[in-house]
Design a protein around this motif. Sequence first.
Motif, mmCIF file in Angstrom:
data_model
loop_
_atom_site.group_PDB
_atom_site.id
_atom_site.type_symbol
_atom_site.label_atom_id
_atom_site.label_comp_id
_atom_site.label_asym_id
_atom_site.label_seq_id
_atom_site.Cartn_x
_atom_site.Cartn_y
_atom_site.Cartn_z
ATOM 1 N N ASP A 22 0.762 -12.568 -3.765
ATOM 2 C CA ASP A 22 0.990 -11.129 -3.941
ATOM 3 C C ASP A 22 1.167 -10.732 -5.405
ATOM 4 O OD1 ASP A 22 0.822 -10.715 -1.252
ATOM 5 O OD2 ASP A 22 2.987 -10.745 -0.883
ATOM 6 N N VAL A 54 2.772 -9.507 -12.405
ATOM 7 C CA VAL A 54 2.917 -8.137 -11.905
ATOM 8 C C VAL A 54 2.465 -8.128 -10.444
ATOM 9 C CG1 VAL A 54 2.525 -7.124 -14.175
ATOM 10 C CG2 VAL A 54 0.591 -7.424 -12.624
ATOM 11 N N PRO A 55 3.075 -7.283 -9.586
ATOM 12 C CA PRO A 55 2.656 -7.212 -8.176
ATOM 13 C C PRO A 55 1.212 -6.712 -8.065
ATOM 14 C CG PRO A 55 4.782 -6.143 -8.525
ATOM 15 C CD PRO A 55 4.214 -6.413 -9.879
ATOM 16 N N HIS A 57 -0.251 -4.924 -5.849
ATOM 17 C CA HIS A 57 -0.420 -3.541 -5.399
ATOM 18 C C HIS A 57 -0.098 -2.528 -6.499
ATOM 19 C CE1 HIS A 57 3.963 -3.063 -5.144
ATOM 20 N NE2 HIS A 57 3.990 -4.257 -4.573
ATOM 21 N N ALA A 58 0.549 -2.981 -7.595
ATOM 22 C CA ALA A 58 0.867 -2.087 -8.720
ATOM 23 C C ALA A 58 0.057 -2.436 -9.957
ATOM 24 C CB ALA A 58 2.362 -2.173 -9.032
ATOM 25 N N ALA A 59 -0.969 -3.272 -9.790
ATOM 26 C CA ALA A 59 -1.690 -3.792 -10.955
ATOM 27 C C ALA A 59 -2.403 -2.709 -11.746
ATOM 28 C CB ALA A 59 -2.696 -4.856 -10.503
ATOM 29 N N GLU A 60 -2.922 -1.671 -11.069
ATOM 30 C CA GLU A 60 -3.708 -0.656 -11.774
ATOM 31 C C GLU A 60 -2.883 0.042 -12.856
ATOM 32 O OE1 GLU A 60 -6.972 -0.245 -11.417
ATOM 33 O OE2 GLU A 60 -6.885 -1.888 -9.981
ATOM 34 N N GLY A 61 -1.626 0.305 -12.572
ATOM 35 C CA GLY A 61 -0.774 0.953 -13.576
ATOM 36 C C GLY A 61 -0.578 0.070 -14.801
ATOM 37 N N TYR A 62 -0.385 -1.234 -14.572
ATOM 38 C CA TYR A 62 -0.234 -2.157 -15.698
ATOM 39 C C TYR A 62 -1.548 -2.302 -16.468
ATOM 40 C CZ TYR A 62 4.298 -3.496 -13.740
ATOM 41 O OH TYR A 62 5.593 -3.475 -13.286
ATOM 42 N N SER A 106 -7.535 5.953 -11.466
ATOM 43 C CA SER A 106 -6.192 5.779 -12.025
ATOM 44 C C SER A 106 -6.219 5.395 -13.496
ATOM 45 C CB SER A 106 -5.429 4.716 -11.234
ATOM 46 O OG SER A 106 -6.111 3.478 -11.292
ATOM 47 N N SER A 413 -4.966 5.132 1.502
ATOM 48 C CA SER A 413 -5.374 4.875 0.120
ATOM 49 C C SER A 413 -6.104 3.553 -0.038
ATOM 50 C CB SER A 413 -4.151 4.904 -0.802
ATOM 51 O OG SER A 413 -3.223 3.902 -0.418
#
Length: 861
Positions: A22, A54-55, A57-62, A106, A413
């Motif tokens: 994950d 980094v998780p 599911h939150a990778a795009e923000g990073y 994003s 999403s």
Amino acid sequence: MRQYDRFKRAHPGCLLFFRMGDFYELFDDDAVTAHKALGITLTERTKGVPMAGVPFHAAEGYLRRLVEQGFRVAVCEQVQDPKEAKGVVERAVTRVVTPGTLVDDSLLDAGESNRVAAMVPATADRPGALAWAELSTGAFACAELPANELLDEVARLSPAELLLPEGTEVTPTLMASAATRAERAGWTFAPRDGGDLLRKHFGVASLTGYGLADDGPAAGAAGALLRYMLDTQASMAGDAGLRHLQPPRPVAREKFVAIDAACLRALEIERTYRSGGSEGTLLRALEQPRTAMGRRCIRQWLVQPSRDLAEIRSRHDRVAALLESDQAGADTLACLEGVQDVARIAARMSLGRATPRDLAALGRSITNASLLAQALPAGAAFEGDRAALREACVELGGLARLIADACVDEPPSHMREGGLFRDGFDAELDESRLLQRDADSWLAKYQEGLVERTGIPSLKVGYNRVFGYYIEVTNSHAARIPADFARRQTVKNAERCVTPELREFEVKVLGAERRSIDREQRLFADLCTRTAAMLPQLQSLADAVATLDTLAAFAATARALGHVRPEMTEAAVLRVTGGRHPVLERTLGRRFVANDCDLGPGDRDQTATLALITGPNMAGKSTYIRQNALIVVLAHAGAFVPAESATVGLVDRVFTRVGSGDELHLGQSTFMVEMLETARILHQASERSLVVMDEIGRGTSTLDGLSLAWSIAEQLAARGCRTLFATHYHEITSLSDRLPRVRNLHVTVREWEDGIVFLHRIEAGRADRSYGIHVAKLAGLPREAVSRAEEILESLAVHSPATTASPPPAKAAAAARQMDLFTEYLPHPVVDELRKVDLNAMTPMQAFDLLRRLSQPLKKG
């Protein structure tokens, strides 16, 4: 770690996001870099090996944060189900995220193009070349340019990423022209290799059909760029993943008004001069298009206006048609509201990066685009647009209906848990879902039966992802647990058990859930494949909507602010009545003072081509010259203009030399920047150009600056290009006495008590003062400084003694003007010497030579 190292060596210069369950993990130096850039925790997996993650599911923000800081990131995914793996799970780098190759919403600004470019430097015997593409839409273009225009074009495009051959000298100018630079192997820029790759990718035998020479520099630049995009978008689909990329389109630069980066900055078309923000720009002063495609299109039209008279008039015709019918205009805007970013959605479909919401948005957009064709005003003006929309929508109509029938109104999403398709769309999916729905009622009945059989009222049947389904019995009833209950877990105050019957149910239900998700993912992939097969129609639809949205924004601006249609002509004229600054009129409204402008072709029997504008600081000279340049830009872009009436002759380029500022990172002083921009104007301006000059020569000594400003004004007047020349050197106004192409204008003021009132009116004639000390007083300079400045000014002012014999009026006026050239600045002994000389018999250059000789003995005094 050997697997990690292999991918890391294959992608030098990239941070490697290595998928492990994950999380995306980073190791060694990458982990330290990510820790500093993202603020994520730095730890160790093995002693001495830094690690950070980094998780997923939150990778795009990073990723966005890393790209904004200029990093390139290779994303390595698990491409095998861990349950099927024997040993290490198989992995592959599926994409390389770089500043110029972003495609996900994003990571992008919806209203701004995100380009990647490749440059082949010019040589002594060959022009240079530039290719640029927008991977998020598929746009691909190129141009061959001489050395003196190559960097200008790079700066105008402002690519997020610029590719250069290895060993290219990175000059300070090149360094400032792109956000990020990357060097690539020199052979990838070779015309032969580039041409081979282009022909192979687009399936053609020759590039001549695209307007490219097979062995030209442009083929080398375009080929290098294509190879880079293929490398960064490596995926399971292989090269087919770039099928949305359009063939490279050679840009016919003669069809567009050339506006270089300095001009874009000075006129504040996209960014303000000082803050670099969009508030206060021409772009923000116009009504905004409703779609992301329209916002990118209006930006493109403003920074690269058309020079094609037929195209410009066609745009004006369509804006006029929208203004004639309020209802049609309102209906058009309403339809545009429902159209999403078709161009970028289509690109994500091709690249395998689309989401369920992308698919649903595409279906709604096609439906709204078909309604848009019906909403357009009747008549010939929109006949071509209407036909293009209908043709695209007819071919895409079946796809839109399929998407509407298949997808729920509120799609998820992502597809990790399904939930996109409607009941009744697919029989296999319905069967799996029925098993899941029946599970709830079965569990309720099962729990009721167990309570009745065991006599344990608090018994409950539950589920979690770790242990699956279970029967929970509190400790107070533990003694009553039947023998066929197998204990699975002990928790605080309770025991969790299972039965053979519950295990059988679990296998059936969880299998149905997995089958349901797998089926939805297959259906989604099939629908995306069908959509990607219609890329040409989707791209045509996107182009048509972008154009109509931009025209609708022009019409809305004209309606809101009272803009008028300019008369476009081949003649080199600029005649504006009641012109206004398009940005300032937004803030000042009716308080803004409108002014006229009249510049002609330079014929001696007609209007002058160069206007010398004098007047006080803060009176409005800079506003006046900029507003007329912006009126020309708007007219060529196809918009109506802020004026009572306007006749605008076609221009080939717009040049500006305004503002002050050094470029320390380029080793250039304020005055050097000023001279470099002026040199470009004098070398490149033609009779068809518009030139705006603001206070040229102010960055050096008074006499040097005056000499240069005088000479530059003469050069521009002789060239015959339409020129607005604002200056505080009042002596230059004498040019109008001997050059018929020069006209004097001044900004009016009124003195009131011990101050001045700015009237902001432009009138014919010369100004006699600049009122600099009055402006300093308005700015709040200390009273002592202002008083001292007035004393110094009085001591420097030298007046001619009265004489009894009066020369002829014309000669006296000329002599007075010649003396004013010197007496305002010089000490008395020099002026006395000058009075012995017949200045009327001398040219200005001879007078300056005399002045230099007279000044030598005074340097120590």
